[in-house]
Write a protein that holds these residues in place. Sequence first.
Motif, PDB file in Angstrom:
ATOM      1  N   ASP A   2      -2.156 -10.033  31.341  1.00  0.00           N
ATOM      2  CA  ASP A   2      -2.863  -9.694  30.092  1.00  0.00           C
ATOM      3  C   ASP A   2      -2.096 -10.360  28.964  1.00  0.00           C
ATOM      4  O   ASP A   2      -0.956  -9.997  28.682  1.00  0.00           O
ATOM      5  CB  ASP A   2      -2.884  -8.172  29.911  1.00  0.00           C
ATOM      6  CG  ASP A   2      -3.570  -7.709  28.631  1.00  0.00           C
ATOM      7  OD1 ASP A   2      -3.843  -8.536  27.735  1.00  0.00           O
ATOM      8  OD2 ASP A   2      -3.816  -6.497  28.515  1.00  0.00           O
ATOM      9  N   VAL A   3      -2.700 -11.365  28.336  1.00  0.00           N
ATOM     10  CA  VAL A   3      -2.022 -12.103  27.267  1.00  0.00           C
ATOM     11  C   VAL A   3      -1.775 -11.218  26.050  1.00  0.00           C
ATOM     12  O   VAL A   3      -0.940 -11.531  25.217  1.00  0.00           O
ATOM     13  CB  VAL A   3      -2.808 -13.386  26.901  1.00  0.00           C
ATOM     14  CG1 VAL A   3      -4.063 -13.058  26.127  1.00  0.00           C
ATOM     15  CG2 VAL A   3      -1.949 -14.370  26.130  1.00  0.00           C
ATOM     16  N   GLY A   4      -2.471 -10.090  25.966  1.00  0.00           N
ATOM     17  CA  GLY A   4      -2.348  -9.198  24.812  1.00  0.00           C
ATOM     18  C   GLY A   4      -3.160  -9.724  23.640  1.00  0.00           C
ATOM     19  O   GLY A   4      -3.322 -10.937  23.467  1.00  0.00           O
ATOM     20  N   ALA A   5      -3.692  -8.804  22.862  1.00  0.00           N
ATOM     21  CA  ALA A   5      -4.448  -9.208  21.679  1.00  0.00           C
ATOM     22  C   ALA A   5      -3.492  -9.894  20.712  1.00  0.00           C
ATOM     23  O   ALA A   5      -2.371  -9.439  20.496  1.00  0.00           O
ATOM     24  CB  ALA A   5      -5.095  -7.991  21.029  1.00  0.00           C
ATOM     25  N   HIS A   6      -3.943 -11.008  20.161  1.00  0.00           N
ATOM     26  CA  HIS A   6      -3.141 -11.754  19.212  1.00  0.00           C
ATOM     27  C   HIS A   6      -4.050 -12.582  18.316  1.00  0.00           C
ATOM     28  O   HIS A   6      -5.257 -12.672  18.548  1.00  0.00           O
ATOM     29  CB  HIS A   6      -2.108 -12.630  19.928  1.00  0.00           C
ATOM     30  CG  HIS A   6      -2.704 -13.673  20.820  1.00  0.00           C
ATOM     31  ND1 HIS A   6      -3.218 -13.386  22.071  1.00  0.00           N
ATOM     32  CD2 HIS A   6      -2.881 -14.997  20.639  1.00  0.00           C
ATOM     33  CE1 HIS A   6      -3.672 -14.501  22.624  1.00  0.00           C
ATOM     34  NE2 HIS A   6      -3.487 -15.499  21.773  1.00  0.00           N
TER      35      HIS A   6
ATOM     36  N   TRP B 105      -6.321  -3.239  24.063  1.00  0.00           N
ATOM     37  CA  TRP B 105      -7.423  -3.862  23.339  1.00  0.00           C
ATOM     38  C   TRP B 105      -8.752  -3.701  24.078  1.00  0.00           C
ATOM     39  O   TRP B 105      -9.815  -3.884  23.473  1.00  0.00           O
ATOM     40  CB  TRP B 105      -7.137  -5.337  23.078  1.00  0.00           C
ATOM     41  CG  TRP B 105      -6.839  -6.164  24.307  1.00  0.00           C
ATOM     42  CD1 TRP B 105      -5.608  -6.465  24.802  1.00  0.00           C
ATOM     43  CD2 TRP B 105      -7.777  -6.796  25.186  1.00  0.00           C
ATOM     44  NE1 TRP B 105      -5.714  -7.230  25.940  1.00  0.00           N
ATOM     45  CE2 TRP B 105      -7.044  -7.454  26.188  1.00  0.00           C
ATOM     46  CE3 TRP B 105      -9.167  -6.867  25.224  1.00  0.00           C
ATOM     47  CZ2 TRP B 105      -7.640  -8.176  27.215  1.00  0.00           C
ATOM     48  CZ3 TRP B 105      -9.770  -7.585  26.245  1.00  0.00           C
ATOM     49  CH2 TRP B 105      -9.010  -8.229  27.227  1.00  0.00           C
TER      50      TRP B 105
ATOM     51  N   HIS C  93      -8.026 -12.154  19.474  1.00  0.00           N
ATOM     52  CA  HIS C  93      -8.596 -12.459  20.782  1.00  0.00           C
ATOM     53  C   HIS C  93      -7.588 -12.131  21.875  1.00  0.00           C
ATOM     54  O   HIS C  93      -6.400 -11.947  21.614  1.00  0.00           O
ATOM     55  CB  HIS C  93      -9.013 -13.932  20.866  1.00  0.00           C
ATOM     56  CG  HIS C  93      -7.891 -14.894  20.638  1.00  0.00           C
ATOM     57  ND1 HIS C  93      -7.341 -15.105  19.386  1.00  0.00           N
ATOM     58  CD2 HIS C  93      -7.192 -15.680  21.490  1.00  0.00           C
ATOM     59  CE1 HIS C  93      -6.373 -15.990  19.472  1.00  0.00           C
ATOM     60  NE2 HIS C  93      -6.246 -16.357  20.751  1.00  0.00           N
ATOM     61  N   ALA C  94      -8.089 -12.075  23.112  1.00  0.00           N
ATOM     62  CA  ALA C  94      -7.238 -11.817  24.275  1.00  0.00           C
ATOM     63  C   ALA C  94      -8.013 -12.133  25.539  1.00  0.00           C
ATOM     64  O   ALA C  94      -9.243 -12.255  25.521  1.00  0.00           O
ATOM     65  CB  ALA C  94      -6.779 -10.361  24.300  1.00  0.00           C
TER      66      ALA C  94
ATOM     67  N   ARG D  24      -7.588 -11.045  29.989  1.00  0.00           N
ATOM     68  CA  ARG D  24      -6.857 -10.298  31.004  1.00  0.00           C
ATOM     69  C   ARG D  24      -7.524 -10.516  32.348  1.00  0.00           C
ATOM     70  O   ARG D  24      -8.757 -10.516  32.456  1.00  0.00           O
ATOM     71  CB  ARG D  24      -6.877  -8.805  30.664  1.00  0.00           C
ATOM     72  CG  ARG D  24      -6.282  -7.925  31.746  1.00  0.00           C
ATOM     73  CD  ARG D  24      -6.295  -6.462  31.349  1.00  0.00           C
ATOM     74  NE  ARG D  24      -7.617  -5.883  31.517  1.00  0.00           N
ATOM     75  CZ  ARG D  24      -7.857  -4.745  32.153  1.00  0.00           C
ATOM     76  NH1 ARG D  24      -6.882  -4.037  32.668  1.00  0.00           N
ATOM     77  NH2 ARG D  24      -9.077  -4.282  32.253  1.00  0.00           N
TER      78      ARG D  24
ATOM     79  N   GLN E 276       1.291 -11.249  17.629  1.00  0.00           N
ATOM     80  CA  GLN E 276       0.938 -10.373  18.729  1.00  0.00           C
ATOM     81  C   GLN E 276       0.508  -9.013  18.190  1.00  0.00           C
ATOM     82  O   GLN E 276       1.221  -8.402  17.400  1.00  0.00           O
ATOM     83  CB  GLN E 276       2.133 -10.230  19.675  1.00  0.00           C
ATOM     84  CG  GLN E 276       1.781  -9.798  21.053  1.00  0.00           C
ATOM     85  CD  GLN E 276       1.050 -10.872  21.847  1.00  0.00           C
ATOM     86  OE1 GLN E 276       1.239 -12.063  21.654  1.00  0.00           O
ATOM     87  NE2 GLN E 276       0.189 -10.439  22.746  1.00  0.00           N
TER      88      GLN E 276
ATOM     89  N   THR F 288      -1.115  -6.540  20.486  1.00  0.00           N
ATOM     90  CA  THR F 288      -0.840  -5.629  21.604  1.00  0.00           C
ATOM     91  C   THR F 288       0.058  -6.387  22.585  1.00  0.00           C
ATOM     92  O   THR F 288       0.073  -7.618  22.592  1.00  0.00           O
ATOM     93  CB  THR F 288      -2.124  -5.147  22.315  1.00  0.00           C
ATOM     94  OG1 THR F 288      -2.768  -6.260  22.927  1.00  0.00           O
ATOM     95  CG2 THR F 288      -3.078  -4.466  21.347  1.00  0.00           C
TER      96      THR F 288
ATOM     97  N   LEU G   4       1.917  -8.385  25.608  1.00  0.00           N
ATOM     98  CA  LEU G   4       1.661  -9.230  26.755  1.00  0.00           C
ATOM     99  C   LEU G   4       2.122  -8.450  27.978  1.00  0.00           C
ATOM    100  O   LEU G   4       3.170  -7.812  27.935  1.00  0.00           O
ATOM    101  CB  LEU G   4       2.467 -10.527  26.619  1.00  0.00           C
ATOM    102  CG  LEU G   4       2.431 -11.478  27.800  1.00  0.00           C
ATOM    103  CD1 LEU G   4       2.333 -12.909  27.298  1.00  0.00           C
ATOM    104  CD2 LEU G   4       3.640 -11.337  28.675  1.00  0.00           C
TER     105      LEU G   4
END
Length: 174
Positions: free
Chosen positions: A45-49, A80, A108-109, A111, A163, A165, A167
Motif C-alpha cells: 500500500d503506497v499510502g495516500a499522498h 484511505w 492518490h494511492a 494498494r 505522505q 497515510t 506506506l
Amino acid sequence: MNGLIVPPGQGRTLITKAQEVTFKATGADGSFASTFEAVVPPGFDVGAHVHDGSQEFFYLLEGELELFAFEPVERTAGPWQGWKSPDGHRPLRAAAGSCMLVPAGCPHAFRNHTDQPARMLFQSFPPPAHERYFEELCEIFSAGRTVDADAVQRLRDRYDVKQLTPLRYGPPPV
C-alpha cells in the motif's frame, strides 16, 4: 535524431523486498515523462499522498489494485480505503486495463489487496524526479532487515511526496 525502443523484459530494473521497478524511458533518454513498469507485491500500500509539482498516470497491465485519485471530504489519519469525495466517489477496485490520471495537487494511492502481484505502467511528469526517488528508495529498502522510516520521510520531503497515510508492505490483509 533517434527514438527509443525498449523490448519486453528490457530496461534498468531495481528490485527490493517491497518493490520492483523497471525504468523504460527516462529524462536522460529525452523522454517528456519518466516511464516505469512496476510490480506491486501482495499487501503493498503506497499510502495516500500528494505531489504539488508533478502529474502521474497509471495503467494496470495485470492483476488487481485498489485505487483512488480525489480530494476526500476529510483527510483522516486512518486507512484511505474509507475516504469519500464530495461528489460521492470512493476508492475503486481496478482490474487490468484500468487507468488513473493524477493531476498535480491531487491526493492518490494504490494498494494490492490480493495475494497475487499486480503489474502496472507508470508515468510521471516532469522527469527526472521520480527516477531519482525510486533509486534512493531502493537503496533505503535494501539497507537492512528493517526500513528506516526517518530516511524514507527525508527522501519524501526532498522529492515532493507529501505522505497523508502510511506506506505499508507485507502480507495482504485477510
